[in-house]
Design a protein around this motif. Sequence first.
Motif, PDB file in Angstrom:
ATOM      1  N   GLU A 103       0.826  -1.212   0.000  1.00  0.00           N
ATOM      2  CA  GLU A 103       0.000   0.000   0.000  1.00  0.00           C
ATOM      3  C   GLU A 103       0.857   1.258   0.000  1.00  0.00           C
ATOM      4  OE1 GLU A 103      -2.634  -0.190   3.303  1.00  0.00           O
ATOM      5  OE2 GLU A 103      -3.879  -1.760   2.401  1.00  0.00           O
ATOM      6  N   ARG A 104       2.056   1.160   0.519  1.00  0.00           N
ATOM      7  CA  ARG A 104       2.970   2.304   0.533  1.00  0.00           C
ATOM      8  C   ARG A 104       3.867   2.352  -0.691  1.00  0.00           C
ATOM      9  NH1 ARG A 104       4.476   4.088   6.367  1.00  0.00           N
ATOM     10  NH2 ARG A 104       2.552   3.581   7.435  1.00  0.00           N
ATOM     11  N   GLY A 105       3.660   1.410  -1.615  1.00  0.00           N
ATOM     12  CA  GLY A 105       4.415   1.423  -2.860  1.00  0.00           C
ATOM     13  C   GLY A 105       5.688   0.604  -2.853  1.00  0.00           C
ATOM     14  N   VAL A 106       5.876  -0.230  -1.843  1.00  0.00           N
ATOM     15  CA  VAL A 106       7.069  -1.066  -1.746  1.00  0.00           C
ATOM     16  C   VAL A 106       6.670  -2.490  -2.108  1.00  0.00           C
ATOM     17  CG1 VAL A 106       8.885  -1.918  -0.233  1.00  0.00           C
ATOM     18  CG2 VAL A 106       7.997   0.387   0.081  1.00  0.00           C
ATOM     19  N   VAL A 107       7.184  -2.980  -3.220  1.00  0.00           N
ATOM     20  CA  VAL A 107       6.870  -4.332  -3.673  1.00  0.00           C
ATOM     21  C   VAL A 107       7.940  -5.272  -3.132  1.00  0.00           C
ATOM     22  CG1 VAL A 107       6.493  -5.818  -5.653  1.00  0.00           C
ATOM     23  CG2 VAL A 107       5.794  -3.418  -5.745  1.00  0.00           C
ATOM     24  N   VAL A 108       7.531  -6.103  -2.180  1.00  0.00           N
ATOM     25  CA  VAL A 108       8.442  -7.048  -1.546  1.00  0.00           C
ATOM     26  C   VAL A 108       7.628  -8.290  -1.198  1.00  0.00           C
ATOM     27  CG1 VAL A 108       8.102  -6.067   0.752  1.00  0.00           C
ATOM     28  CG2 VAL A 108      10.161  -7.318   0.275  1.00  0.00           C
ATOM     29  N   SER A 109       8.238  -9.459  -1.303  1.00  0.00           N
ATOM     30  CA  SER A 109       7.517 -10.696  -1.004  1.00  0.00           C
ATOM     31  C   SER A 109       7.568 -10.990   0.494  1.00  0.00           C
ATOM     32  CB  SER A 109       8.109 -11.866  -1.777  1.00  0.00           C
ATOM     33  OG  SER A 109       9.366 -12.203  -1.248  1.00  0.00           O
ATOM     34  N   TYR A 110       6.633 -11.812   0.931  1.00  0.00           N
ATOM     35  CA  TYR A 110       6.611 -12.163   2.352  1.00  0.00           C
ATOM     36  C   TYR A 110       7.809 -13.028   2.718  1.00  0.00           C
ATOM     37  CZ  TYR A 110       4.922 -16.870   1.304  1.00  0.00           C
ATOM     38  OH  TYR A 110       4.816 -18.144   0.848  1.00  0.00           O
ATOM     39  N   GLU A 111       8.360 -13.761   1.756  1.00  0.00           N
ATOM     40  CA  GLU A 111       9.557 -14.562   2.025  1.00  0.00           C
ATOM     41  C   GLU A 111      10.760 -13.669   2.332  1.00  0.00           C
ATOM     42  OE1 GLU A 111      10.482 -17.780   2.352  1.00  0.00           O
ATOM     43  OE2 GLU A 111       8.345 -18.172   2.508  1.00  0.00           O
ATOM     44  N   THR A 112      10.846 -12.549   1.646  1.00  0.00           N
ATOM     45  CA  THR A 112      11.922 -11.604   1.925  1.00  0.00           C
ATOM     46  C   THR A 112      11.760 -11.020   3.320  1.00  0.00           C
ATOM     47  OG1 THR A 112      12.055 -11.055  -0.417  1.00  0.00           O
ATOM     48  CG2 THR A 112      13.064  -9.516   1.115  1.00  0.00           C
ATOM     49  N   ILE A 113      10.532 -10.681   3.684  1.00  0.00           N
ATOM     50  CA  ILE A 113      10.270 -10.159   5.025  1.00  0.00           C
ATOM     51  C   ILE A 113      10.608 -11.215   6.070  1.00  0.00           C
ATOM     52  CG2 ILE A 113       8.494  -9.253   6.575  1.00  0.00           C
ATOM     53  CD1 ILE A 113       7.093  -8.183   4.029  1.00  0.00           C
ATOM     54  N   ARG A 114      10.305 -12.477   5.776  1.00  0.00           N
ATOM     55  CA  ARG A 114      10.626 -13.567   6.704  1.00  0.00           C
ATOM     56  C   ARG A 114      12.130 -13.648   6.939  1.00  0.00           C
ATOM     57  NH1 ARG A 114      12.510 -18.513   6.565  1.00  0.00           N
ATOM     58  NH2 ARG A 114      12.644 -18.541   4.309  1.00  0.00           N
ATOM     59  N   ARG A 115      12.910 -13.502   5.855  1.00  0.00           N
ATOM     60  CA  ARG A 115      14.373 -13.525   6.001  1.00  0.00           C
ATOM     61  C   ARG A 115      14.862 -12.338   6.812  1.00  0.00           C
ATOM     62  NH1 ARG A 115      15.728 -13.258   0.578  1.00  0.00           N
ATOM     63  NH2 ARG A 115      14.047 -14.511  -0.233  1.00  0.00           N
ATOM     64  N   TRP A 116      14.270 -11.157   6.588  1.00  0.00           N
ATOM     65  CA  TRP A 116      14.659  -9.975   7.361  1.00  0.00           C
ATOM     66  C   TRP A 116      14.367 -10.182   8.837  1.00  0.00           C
ATOM     67  CZ3 TRP A 116      11.858  -5.861   3.903  1.00  0.00           C
ATOM     68  CH2 TRP A 116      12.571  -5.693   2.714  1.00  0.00           C
ATOM     69  N   VAL A 117      13.190 -10.736   9.117  1.00  0.00           N
ATOM     70  CA  VAL A 117      12.807 -10.973  10.508  1.00  0.00           C
ATOM     71  C   VAL A 117      13.738 -11.986  11.144  1.00  0.00           C
ATOM     72  CG1 VAL A 117      10.998 -11.984  11.962  1.00  0.00           C
ATOM     73  CG2 VAL A 117      10.403 -10.304  10.215  1.00  0.00           C
ATOM     74  N   ARG A 118      14.051 -13.031  10.415  1.00  0.00           N
ATOM     75  CA  ARG A 118      14.933 -14.067  10.955  1.00  0.00           C
ATOM     76  C   ARG A 118      16.332 -13.518  11.222  1.00  0.00           C
ATOM     77  NH1 ARG A 118      15.832 -17.961   6.746  1.00  0.00           N
ATOM     78  NH2 ARG A 118      17.697 -16.744   6.366  1.00  0.00           N
ATOM     79  N   ASN A 119      16.858 -12.749  10.295  1.00  0.00           N
ATOM     80  CA  ASN A 119      18.237 -12.269  10.417  1.00  0.00           C
ATOM     81  C   ASN A 119      18.378 -11.090  11.367  1.00  0.00           C
ATOM     82  OD1 ASN A 119      19.081 -14.200   8.631  1.00  0.00           O
ATOM     83  ND2 ASN A 119      18.948 -12.863   6.868  1.00  0.00           N
ATOM     84  N   SER A 120      17.595 -10.060  11.170  1.00  0.00           N
ATOM     85  CA  SER A 120      17.791  -8.854  11.978  1.00  0.00           C
ATOM     86  C   SER A 120      16.800  -8.753  13.115  1.00  0.00           C
ATOM     87  CB  SER A 120      17.687  -7.612  11.100  1.00  0.00           C
ATOM     88  OG  SER A 120      16.387  -7.523  10.555  1.00  0.00           O
ATOM     89  N   GLY A 121      15.774  -9.550  13.119  1.00  0.00           N
ATOM     90  CA  GLY A 121      14.761  -9.460  14.155  1.00  0.00           C
ATOM     91  C   GLY A 121      15.251  -9.894  15.507  1.00  0.00           C
ATOM     92  N   ARG A 122      16.055 -10.929  15.554  1.00  0.00           N
ATOM     93  CA  ARG A 122      16.562 -11.412  16.842  1.00  0.00           C
ATOM     94  C   ARG A 122      17.376 -10.348  17.546  1.00  0.00           C
ATOM     95  NH1 ARG A 122      19.311 -16.113  14.451  1.00  0.00           N
ATOM     96  NH2 ARG A 122      17.656 -16.852  13.131  1.00  0.00           N
ATOM     97  N   LEU A 123      18.253  -9.704  16.797  1.00  0.00           N
ATOM     98  CA  LEU A 123      19.093  -8.667  17.395  1.00  0.00           C
ATOM     99  C   LEU A 123      18.255  -7.460  17.792  1.00  0.00           C
ATOM    100  CD1 LEU A 123      21.899  -7.820  18.174  1.00  0.00           C
ATOM    101  CD2 LEU A 123      22.232  -6.965  15.876  1.00  0.00           C
ATOM    102  N   THR A 124      17.273  -7.116  16.973  1.00  0.00           N
ATOM    103  CA  THR A 124      16.406  -5.985  17.285  1.00  0.00           C
ATOM    104  C   THR A 124      15.615  -6.246  18.552  1.00  0.00           C
ATOM    105  OG1 THR A 124      16.203  -5.501  14.933  1.00  0.00           O
ATOM    106  CG2 THR A 124      14.589  -4.505  16.380  1.00  0.00           C
ATOM    107  N   ARG A 125      15.073  -7.437  18.695  1.00  0.00           N
ATOM    108  CA  ARG A 125      14.302  -7.768  19.890  1.00  0.00           C
ATOM    109  C   ARG A 125      15.190  -7.786  21.124  1.00  0.00           C
ATOM    110  NH1 ARG A 125       9.877 -12.238  19.585  1.00  0.00           N
ATOM    111  NH2 ARG A 125       9.264 -11.121  21.442  1.00  0.00           N
ATOM    112  N   ARG A 126      16.406  -8.308  20.994  1.00  0.00           N
ATOM    113  CA  ARG A 126      17.315  -8.318  22.135  1.00  0.00           C
ATOM    114  C   ARG A 126      17.619  -6.906  22.600  1.00  0.00           C
ATOM    115  NH1 ARG A 126      21.818 -11.379  19.989  1.00  0.00           N
ATOM    116  NH2 ARG A 126      20.550 -12.947  19.015  1.00  0.00           N
ATOM    117  N   LYS A 127      17.842  -5.998  21.639  1.00  0.00           N
ATOM    118  CA  LYS A 127      18.142  -4.629  21.988  1.00  0.00           C
ATOM    119  C   LYS A 127      16.949  -3.952  22.648  1.00  0.00           C
ATOM    120  CE  LYS A 127      20.096  -2.005  18.998  1.00  0.00           C
ATOM    121  NZ  LYS A 127      20.442  -1.356  17.751  1.00  0.00           N
ATOM    122  N   SER A 128      15.734  -4.202  22.151  1.00  0.00           N
ATOM    123  CA  SER A 128      14.562  -3.535  22.708  1.00  0.00           C
ATOM    124  C   SER A 128      14.218  -4.088  24.087  1.00  0.00           C
ATOM    125  CB  SER A 128      13.364  -3.676  21.772  1.00  0.00           C
ATOM    126  OG  SER A 128      12.963  -5.026  21.690  1.00  0.00           O
TER     127      SER A 128
END
Length: 89
Positions: free
Chosen positions: A41-66
């Motif tokens: 809706e914001r004009g960014v075409v990205v697949s859910y698989e790409t988002i899954r990889r982002w969450v897997r890779n950078s999400g753990r560190l982001t959650r630890r920091k928060s």
Amino acid sequence: MKNSAISYKRHRFPQQIIAHSVWLYFRFPLSLRLVEELLLERGVVVSYETIRRWVRNSGRLTRRKSVAGRRRSGTSGAWTRWRIVCDAG
């Protein structure tokens, strides 16, 4: 201990888009496909698989920091103990 930061090297999308999609996934009870639709809706075409990889890779560190940055409340849990006693009787 080494202070590790999130690396956005070799990513197609800017850092702000990756961080925003990971934040959406962890902050609200959204599925990966709903995050994909919100970004679309914001004009960014990205697949859910790409988002899954982002969450897997950078999400753990982001959650630890928060979680590490949060302060514990000053309560001793008396309300919880009181509620358990009252609910049991």
